[in-house]
Design an enzyme around this catalytic site. Structure first.
Site, PDB file in Angstrom:
ATOM      1  CE1 TYR A 155     -75.674  18.834  36.865  1.00  0.00           C
ATOM      2  CE2 TYR A 155     -75.973  19.398  39.190  1.00  0.00           C
ATOM      3  CZ  TYR A 155     -75.270  19.536  38.001  1.00  0.00           C
ATOM      4  OH  TYR A 155     -74.176  20.357  37.948  1.00  0.00           O
TER       5      TYR A 155
HETATM    6  P1  NDP Z   1     -72.436  26.022  31.088  1.00  0.00           P
HETATM    7  O1  NDP Z   1     -73.773  25.534  30.657  1.00  0.00           O
HETATM    8  O2  NDP Z   1     -72.232  27.462  31.362  1.00  0.00           O
HETATM    9  O3  NDP Z   1     -71.334  25.560  30.027  1.00  0.00           O
HETATM   10  C1  NDP Z   1     -71.306  24.222  29.648  1.00  0.00           C
HETATM   11  C2  NDP Z   1     -70.163  23.950  28.701  1.00  0.00           C
HETATM   12  O4  NDP Z   1     -70.171  22.539  28.434  1.00  0.00           O
HETATM   13  C3  NDP Z   1     -70.296  24.657  27.377  1.00  0.00           C
HETATM   14  O5  NDP Z   1     -69.006  25.025  26.922  1.00  0.00           O
HETATM   15  C4  NDP Z   1     -70.909  23.576  26.487  1.00  0.00           C
HETATM   16  O6  NDP Z   1     -70.507  23.674  25.131  1.00  0.00           O
HETATM   17  C5  NDP Z   1     -70.271  22.336  27.039  1.00  0.00           C
HETATM   18  N1  NDP Z   1     -71.037  21.129  26.761  1.00  0.00           N
HETATM   19  C6  NDP Z   1     -72.312  20.838  27.107  1.00  0.00           C
HETATM   20  N2  NDP Z   1     -72.646  19.633  26.642  1.00  0.00           N
HETATM   21  C7  NDP Z   1     -71.552  19.149  25.996  1.00  0.00           C
HETATM   22  C8  NDP Z   1     -71.270  17.959  25.292  1.00  0.00           C
HETATM   23  N3  NDP Z   1     -72.197  16.996  25.166  1.00  0.00           N
HETATM   24  N4  NDP Z   1     -70.043  17.815  24.734  1.00  0.00           N
HETATM   25  C9  NDP Z   1     -69.115  18.773  24.851  1.00  0.00           C
HETATM   26  N5  NDP Z   1     -69.304  19.920  25.498  1.00  0.00           N
HETATM   27  C10 NDP Z   1     -70.527  20.107  26.058  1.00  0.00           C
HETATM   28  O7  NDP Z   1     -72.053  25.149  32.383  1.00  0.00           O
HETATM   29  P2  NDP Z   1     -71.126  25.488  33.666  1.00  0.00           P
HETATM   30  O8  NDP Z   1     -69.910  26.175  33.209  1.00  0.00           O
HETATM   31  O9  NDP Z   1     -71.962  26.096  34.693  1.00  0.00           O
HETATM   32  O10 NDP Z   1     -70.807  24.002  34.175  1.00  0.00           O
HETATM   33  C11 NDP Z   1     -69.569  23.387  34.001  1.00  0.00           C
HETATM   34  C12 NDP Z   1     -69.513  22.131  34.879  1.00  0.00           C
HETATM   35  O11 NDP Z   1     -69.677  22.514  36.253  1.00  0.00           O
HETATM   36  C13 NDP Z   1     -70.634  21.125  34.598  1.00  0.00           C
HETATM   37  O12 NDP Z   1     -70.133  19.816  34.679  1.00  0.00           O
HETATM   38  C14 NDP Z   1     -71.635  21.381  35.716  1.00  0.00           C
HETATM   39  O13 NDP Z   1     -72.420  20.260  35.995  1.00  0.00           O
HETATM   40  C15 NDP Z   1     -70.699  21.747  36.846  1.00  0.00           C
HETATM   41  N6  NDP Z   1     -71.309  22.530  37.909  1.00  0.00           N
HETATM   42  C16 NDP Z   1     -71.786  23.811  37.674  1.00  0.00           C
HETATM   43  C17 NDP Z   1     -72.375  24.541  38.690  1.00  0.00           C
HETATM   44  C18 NDP Z   1     -72.934  25.909  38.477  1.00  0.00           C
HETATM   45  O14 NDP Z   1     -73.598  26.428  39.410  1.00  0.00           O
HETATM   46  N7  NDP Z   1     -72.709  26.562  37.341  1.00  0.00           N
HETATM   47  C19 NDP Z   1     -72.470  23.986  40.056  1.00  0.00           C
HETATM   48  C20 NDP Z   1     -71.944  22.660  40.185  1.00  0.00           C
HETATM   49  C21 NDP Z   1     -71.381  21.971  39.149  1.00  0.00           C
HETATM   50  P3  NDP Z   1     -71.491  24.362  24.019  1.00  0.00           P
HETATM   51  O15 NDP Z   1     -71.547  25.804  24.398  1.00  0.00           O
HETATM   52  O16 NDP Z   1     -70.804  24.120  22.737  1.00  0.00           O
HETATM   53  O17 NDP Z   1     -72.812  23.670  24.185  1.00  0.00           O
END
Ligand code: NDP
Length: 246
Positions: A155
């Site tokens: 990751y």
């Molecule tokens: P969530 O799992 O809560 O939400 C993820 C979102 O991304 C959802 O809206 C999902 O859509 C969408 N998604 C996932 N896969 C795809 C895809 N292939 N195409 C389009 N949309 C997609 O994640 P977070 O909000 O926690 O994370 C957001 C970003 O922040 C990410 O890049 C993550 O790596 C980064 N991050 C998060 C941290 C944390 O602690 N939460 C820490 C550090 C970084 P759907 O619901 O339709 O699947």
């Protein structure tokens, strides 16, 4: 930036951080494309919440890992709102099971790179030629790169690739007044972080930062709002937003 209402595409905006970013940018006056992969109902709820407050938004399904779908996402944004000024490349995945590198299977490795690296690239490639002069791009990394926690090798490697694309693309866009930055959140209270962890694990990680709590999606949205402001001088950087954890 160009005149008229600014338009932002937020990938992965149906839930978590992306949903908070979409609502924050709409509140700041942007028309927002709420991208999602499968959560149609949640994406529609984000759009409804924005419209209830007088904002403009539209939900567009696209798996960011699919280049043709990402091209259609930009087409849909332009058809709906006329142009694109801001890309928030937020969509990303983290498996709920976090095996150490020696126990990681090919499917896990391939899917992480397909969504986090190829997905980010697919949207950056469109943005590089389709954002208006003066646009803004914000990618998503992670503070785990600094923390180097066991279990996060693949990751974190995907996000290191995102950080590298960020500062090189910033240079390649010379002449367009477009800034390209990345946000690297620490542990933030979303499904991605909470799924698969015990209450004790969550509590321990929450207390690691000197501010002694998890980030809230709104905390990260605040940092994104800062980076997309017109006239910004921060460019080609990764901003860690993590309560001081690293
Ligand atoms: P969530 O799992 O809560 O939400 C993820 C979102 O991304 C959802 O809206 C999902 O859509 C969408 N998604 C996932 N896969 C795809 C895809 N292939 N195409 C389009 N949309 C997609 O994640 P977070 O909000 O926690 O994370 C957001 C970003 O922040 C990410 O890049 C993550 O790596 C980064 N991050 C998060 C941290 C944390 O602690 N939460 C820490 C550090 C970084 P759907 O619901 O339709 O699947």
């Amino acid at each position: 930036m160009e005149t008229g209402q600014q338009v932002a595409i937020v990938t992965g905006a149906s839930r978590g951080i992306g949903a908070a970013v979409a609502q924050r940018l709409a509140g700041d006056g942007y028309a927002v494309i709420v991208n999602y992969a499968g959560s149609t109902t949640e994406a529609a709820q984000v759009v409804a919440a924005i419209e209830e407050k007088g904002g403009r938004a539209a939900a567009v399904q696209a798996d960011v890992a699919d280049p043709a779908a990402v091209r259609r996402l930009f087409d849909a944004a332009i058809a709906q709102f006329g142009h694109v000024d801001v890309l928030v490349n937020n969509a990303g995945i983290l498996p709920s099971a976090l095996p150490q590198l020696g126990d990681t299977d090919d499917a896990t490795f391939d899917r992480l790179f397909a969504v986090n690296v190829k997905g980010t690239f697919n949207a950056l490639r469109e943005a590089a030629t389709r954002l208006r002069h003066g646009g803004r791009i914000v990618n998503f990394s992670t503070s785990v790169i600094g923390l180097a926690l066991p279990g996060y090798a693949i990751y974190a490697a995907t996000k290191a690739a995102v950080e590298t694309m960020t500062n090189i693309l910033a240079k390649e866009l010379r002449g367009k007044e477009i800034t390209v930055n990345a946000i690297a959140p620490g542990p933030t209270a979303t499904d991605l972080f909470l799924t698969g962890k015990t209450d004790e694990q969550v509590e321990r990680l929450a207390k690691m930062a000197p501010l002694e709590r998890l980030g809230r999606p709104e905390d990260i949205a605040e940092a994104v709002a800062f980076l997309v402001r017109p006239g910004g001088w921060v460019n080609g950087q990764t901003l860690r937003a993590n309560g001081g954890i690293v």
